[in-house]
Write a protein that holds these residues in place. Structure first.
Motif, PDB file in Angstrom:
ATOM      1  N   ALA A 163       6.495  21.239 -13.872  1.00  0.00           N
ATOM      2  CA  ALA A 163       7.646  20.402 -14.203  1.00  0.00           C
ATOM      3  C   ALA A 163       7.626  20.035 -15.685  1.00  0.00           C
ATOM      4  N   GLN A 164       8.798  19.679 -16.199  1.00  0.00           N
ATOM      5  CA  GLN A 164       8.909  19.260 -17.595  1.00  0.00           C
ATOM      6  C   GLN A 164       8.356  17.849 -17.802  1.00  0.00           C
ATOM      7  N   ILE A 165       8.314  17.052 -16.722  1.00  0.00           N
ATOM      8  CA  ILE A 165       7.767  15.695 -16.817  1.00  0.00           C
ATOM      9  C   ILE A 165       6.252  15.778 -16.676  1.00  0.00           C
ATOM     10  N   LYS A 166       5.552  15.339 -17.680  1.00  0.00           N
ATOM     11  CA  LYS A 166       4.102  15.389 -17.679  1.00  0.00           C
ATOM     12  C   LYS A 166       3.521  14.093 -17.122  1.00  0.00           C
ATOM     13  N   ALA A 167       2.231  14.151 -16.815  1.00  0.00           N
ATOM     14  CA  ALA A 167       1.562  12.953 -16.319  1.00  0.00           C
ATOM     15  C   ALA A 167       1.535  11.856 -17.374  1.00  0.00           C
ATOM     16  N   SER A 168       1.486  12.242 -18.657  1.00  0.00           N
ATOM     17  CA  SER A 168       1.479  11.233 -19.730  1.00  0.00           C
ATOM     18  C   SER A 168       2.814  10.495 -19.811  1.00  0.00           C
ATOM     19  N   ASP A 169       3.922  11.164 -19.467  1.00  0.00           N
ATOM     20  CA  ASP A 169       5.220  10.485 -19.456  1.00  0.00           C
ATOM     21  C   ASP A 169       5.255   9.384 -18.399  1.00  0.00           C
ATOM     22  N   ILE A 201      -6.293   7.458 -21.876  1.00  0.00           N
ATOM     23  CA  ILE A 201      -7.293   6.413 -22.040  1.00  0.00           C
ATOM     24  C   ILE A 201      -6.630   5.047 -22.138  1.00  0.00           C
ATOM     25  N   VAL A 202      -5.453   5.003 -22.778  1.00  0.00           N
ATOM     26  CA  VAL A 202      -4.750   3.727 -22.930  1.00  0.00           C
ATOM     27  C   VAL A 202      -4.310   3.183 -21.576  1.00  0.00           C
ATOM     28  N   PHE A 203      -3.833   4.070 -20.700  1.00  0.00           N
ATOM     29  CA  PHE A 203      -3.329   3.603 -19.407  1.00  0.00           C
ATOM     30  C   PHE A 203      -4.392   2.894 -18.569  1.00  0.00           C
ATOM     31  N   PRO A 204      -5.584   3.472 -18.298  1.00  0.00           N
ATOM     32  CA  PRO A 204      -6.570   2.704 -17.522  1.00  0.00           C
ATOM     33  C   PRO A 204      -7.039   1.433 -18.218  1.00  0.00           C
ATOM     34  N   ALA A 205      -7.029   1.421 -19.568  1.00  0.00           N
ATOM     35  CA  ALA A 205      -7.412   0.208 -20.282  1.00  0.00           C
ATOM     36  C   ALA A 205      -6.385  -0.903 -20.048  1.00  0.00           C
ATOM     37  N   VAL A 206      -5.090  -0.550 -20.139  1.00  0.00           N
ATOM     38  CA  VAL A 206      -4.035  -1.540 -19.879  1.00  0.00           C
ATOM     39  C   VAL A 206      -4.047  -1.969 -18.417  1.00  0.00           C
ATOM     40  N   GLN A 207      -4.290  -1.033 -17.517  1.00  0.00           N
ATOM     41  CA  GLN A 207      -4.355  -1.380 -16.104  1.00  0.00           C
ATOM     42  C   GLN A 207      -5.518  -2.314 -15.813  1.00  0.00           C
ATOM     43  N   LEU A 208      -6.619  -2.148 -16.494  1.00  0.00           N
ATOM     44  CA  LEU A 208      -7.771  -3.041 -16.324  1.00  0.00           C
ATOM     45  C   LEU A 208      -7.397  -4.472 -16.695  1.00  0.00           C
ATOM     46  N   VAL A 209      -6.705  -4.633 -17.821  1.00  0.00           N
ATOM     47  CA  VAL A 209      -6.271  -5.972 -18.235  1.00  0.00           C
ATOM     48  C   VAL A 209      -5.259  -6.538 -17.243  1.00  0.00           C
ATOM     49  N   PHE A 210      -4.342  -5.690 -16.789  1.00  0.00           N
ATOM     50  CA  PHE A 210      -3.324  -6.128 -15.832  1.00  0.00           C
ATOM     51  C   PHE A 210      -3.951  -6.618 -14.526  1.00  0.00           C
ATOM     52  N   ILE A 211      -4.926  -5.885 -14.004  1.00  0.00           N
ATOM     53  CA  ILE A 211      -5.580  -6.296 -12.762  1.00  0.00           C
ATOM     54  C   ILE A 211      -6.292  -7.637 -12.940  1.00  0.00           C
ATOM     55  N   SER A 212      -6.918  -7.829 -14.079  1.00  0.00           N
ATOM     56  CA  SER A 212      -7.621  -9.096 -14.335  1.00  0.00           C
ATOM     57  C   SER A 212      -6.645 -10.270 -14.361  1.00  0.00           C
ATOM     58  N   ILE A 213      -5.527 -10.117 -15.080  1.00  0.00           N
ATOM     59  CA  ILE A 213      -4.540 -11.202 -15.172  1.00  0.00           C
ATOM     60  C   ILE A 213      -3.895 -11.457 -13.822  1.00  0.00           C
TER      61      ILE A 213
END
Length: 597
Positions: free
Chosen positions: A96-102, A178-190
């Motif tokens: 697909a044209q939509i990538k996992a990063s999108d 790498i940015v996505f799991p880092a942001v998700q980590l902060v989100f889960i904590s909050i």
């Protein structure tokens, strides 16, 4: 009043002119004052043009504002869910044209917006004195918030493992991974802190903003759930390139190619990538359950916005396991046996050898274990339903958004497992169920449908029953002064009787005599507790096996041949996540029924 006026007209008096009113005129004046006091204020009555009073305008304005908040928050939720579903479905295709990063960029935006709103809510409620006046005692019990904290911690560990694994591909992959799991980590904590502190809130200020923020939180968690379920499904099933390989699928080994990292074109820069991948794979089920738990708690908070909680109807329920023995022992043995057979089954299915005899034996053992578990659970549920028929407890009549959500999720999530079971039953009956594996699969499907239906009825009945009230034996204390009612007591006799009475009261209040006045133990209450604990443990093992990789739907080729691979994969990948969530939600609901029993 009219009669008095008529008397005054017929027999006029000069009391008012003289300044000394008579009795008749005084009564008339008092009645007139009472009638004026009972009449509503003119500013609050409708005018001749039909205009409403000021209180009616206020209530009408609040009703319009409430409907506006519900409508806007619902529109926000629907749009985010549909867009997220489209992106998740598009990114799941390899070409697909939509990538996992999108998709991850979209999720990062959602996570940041939701985190900002939760921080604002926490700060606002801390500074505003009357922001939260009422709290719903039924919402967010401590055991549910404790489970949320546990799943949140495991989700944070999974994000740490993902970051450690993705670091090895920075030279050939996008930094978004790498940015996505880092942001998700902060989100889960909050979010974990936010739901732990504010799950019971019934917000009375800024209602519309709160409704929109809670719907944003709900939709974000559901989109995360869809993304994680899709990613986890890629571990299990991958469409084979040739038609011969339609029976034994080893999707977990093909996962690296499907998500497009770590293949021949992109090598990991350190040697620990494989270890971290295997580690965070087994943490996926906890992350999935965390998103669903958070979504359910956000929905209850959304329903409680503007709600005035009635604290008088809330029951204080004690948590204790000391009265049950048989249920925990039998259930624990069932869980232990199920874990052993599950591990053996997984080891045989992961082997690359083509020994079909060993694989069929492992599959037969897995079928038999599931049939035994479902049979024992069905028998215990039938006993529990029979006790409900003899139980005379009243049904709960008060409105409770938490209970309504529990029932809706229970029935809705069970549809996923119903779909898989009925598809399997049709395939087995149509093919004649000639082999012993087909017959075991047919029996498993029939028992699954029976157990699901009976368990739904048992849990819903238990959730809608009033808690048991302890029955204390009547305590009668004799009055020594009534023993001789016809005689007067002397001062010496009276003092002697006072001494005897004080001795009796003191003896009854001693700790050594408390055992004689324990609450009466009902046998129905004891049996229901045993059944609830046993069913709770049974649902735990039925959650563990599919959540951590058991896929007999693909290891056994009967349904794949009957429905074709693509159709059967769609049925399983849609129904199985709901079936897994149903087992975990049943554990939570059975624990609630246990507490009220």
């Amino acid at each position: 009043m009219r009669g008095i006026m008529w008397l005054n007209i017929v027999n006029p008096c000069n009391c008012m002119t003289s300044g000394n009113p008579c009795t008749t005129c005084s009564m008339a004046a008092k009645e007139k004052e009472m009638e004026e006091a009972q009449q509503p204020n003119k500013t609050e009555t409708p005018g001749p043009s039909g205009s409403t009073s000021e209180p009616d305008q206020t209530s009408s304005t609040s009703g319009i504002s409430r409907n506006w908040g519900w409508m806007v928050s619902g529109i926000i939720c629907i749009n985010i869910l549909i867009l997220g579903c489209a992106l998740v479905s598009g990114s799941a295709q390899n070409n697909a044209q939509i990538k996992a990063s999108d998709l991850q960029i979209f999720l990062i935006i959602l996570l940041l917006l939701t985190s900002i709103w939760m921080i604002y809510y926490i700060i606002y409620t801390a500074r505003e004195e009357n922001a939260v006046v009422y709290r719903d005692g039924h919402a967010g019990p401590v055991w549910l918030r404790g489970g949320l904290v546990l799943f949140g911690l495991l989700g944070i560990i999974m994000d740490i493992f993902k970051i450690a694994s993705y670091v090895g591909y920075l030279h050939c992959e996008s930094t978004v991974k790498i940015v996505f799991p880092a942001v998700q980590l902060v989100f889960i904590s909050i979010q974990t802190y936010y739901l732990w502190r504010h799950a019971k809130d019934c917000v009375q200020l800024q209602k519309n903003i709160t409704r929109c923020g809670l719907m944003l939180t709900l939709s974000t968690n559901l989109v995360l759930w869809m993304a994680v379920v899709t990613e986890e499904s890629l571990h299990q099933t991958t469409v084979p390139d040739y038609s011969d390989n339609i029976t034994k699928l080893y999707g977990r080994n093909l996962y690296i190619n499907s998500v497009k990292f770590g293949d021949d074109k992109c090598k990991c820069s350190h040697s620990s990538c494989g270890i971290f991948k295997d580690a965070y794979y087994y943490l996926y089920p906890f992350n999935i359950e965390y998103s669903l738990f958070a979504s359910a708690m956000a929905y209850v908070m959304w329903k409680n916005v503007g709600h005035v909680a009635d604290v008088h109807n809330q029951h204080k329920i004690k948590f204790r396991f000391k009265d049950v023995f048989l249920g925990p022992v039998v259930g624990g043995l069932l869980v232990l046996t199920g874990l052993v057979t599950f591990i053996v089954y997984e080891i045989e299915m992961k082997k690359s050898s083509a020994d079909t005899v060993k694989k069929d034996n492992a599959l037969m053992m897995h079928f038999i274990m599931n049939i035994v578990i479902l049979t024992l659970m069905t028998v215990s549920i039938v006993i529990g339903c029979a006790i409900y028929k003899m139980d005379h407890r009243e049904r709960v009549s008060e409105k409770n958004p938490t209970r309504s959500l529990d029932v809706g999720l229970l029935v809705g999530a069970s549809l996923g497992q119903f779909i898989i079971s009925y598809f399997s039953i049709v395939a087995m009956v149509a093919t004649g169920a000639k082999s012993y594996l087909n017959r075991l699969n047919l029996a498993w499907g029939i028992l699954m449908v029976t157990q699901l239906g009976l368990q739904n009825f048992f849990i819903i009945e238990g959730l809608h029953r009033e808690p048991f009230h302890e029955v204390h034996p009547a305590t009668v204390i004799a009055n020594p002064y009534t023993l001789q009612p016809q005689k007067e007591l002397s001062s010496l006799e009276a003092s002697h009787m006072d001494t005897k009475l004080s001795e009796v009261l003191t003896a009854q209040s001693l700790p050594s005599h408390r055992t004689n006045h324990r609450p009466k133990r009902l046998w129905k209450r004891w049996v229901l507790k045993e059944i609830c604990v046993f069913l709770l443990l049974g649902n735990i093992i039925l959650w563990i096996m599919p959540a951590f990789g058991a896929r007999p739907q693909f290891d056994h080729d009967a349904e794949t041949k009957f429905y074709n691979f693509s159709m059967w994969t769609a049925v399983v990948n849609i129904g199985l996540p709901f079936g897994i969530f149903y087992r975990m939600h049943s554990v939570a609901s059975l624990f609630e029924v246990f507490l009220t029993s």
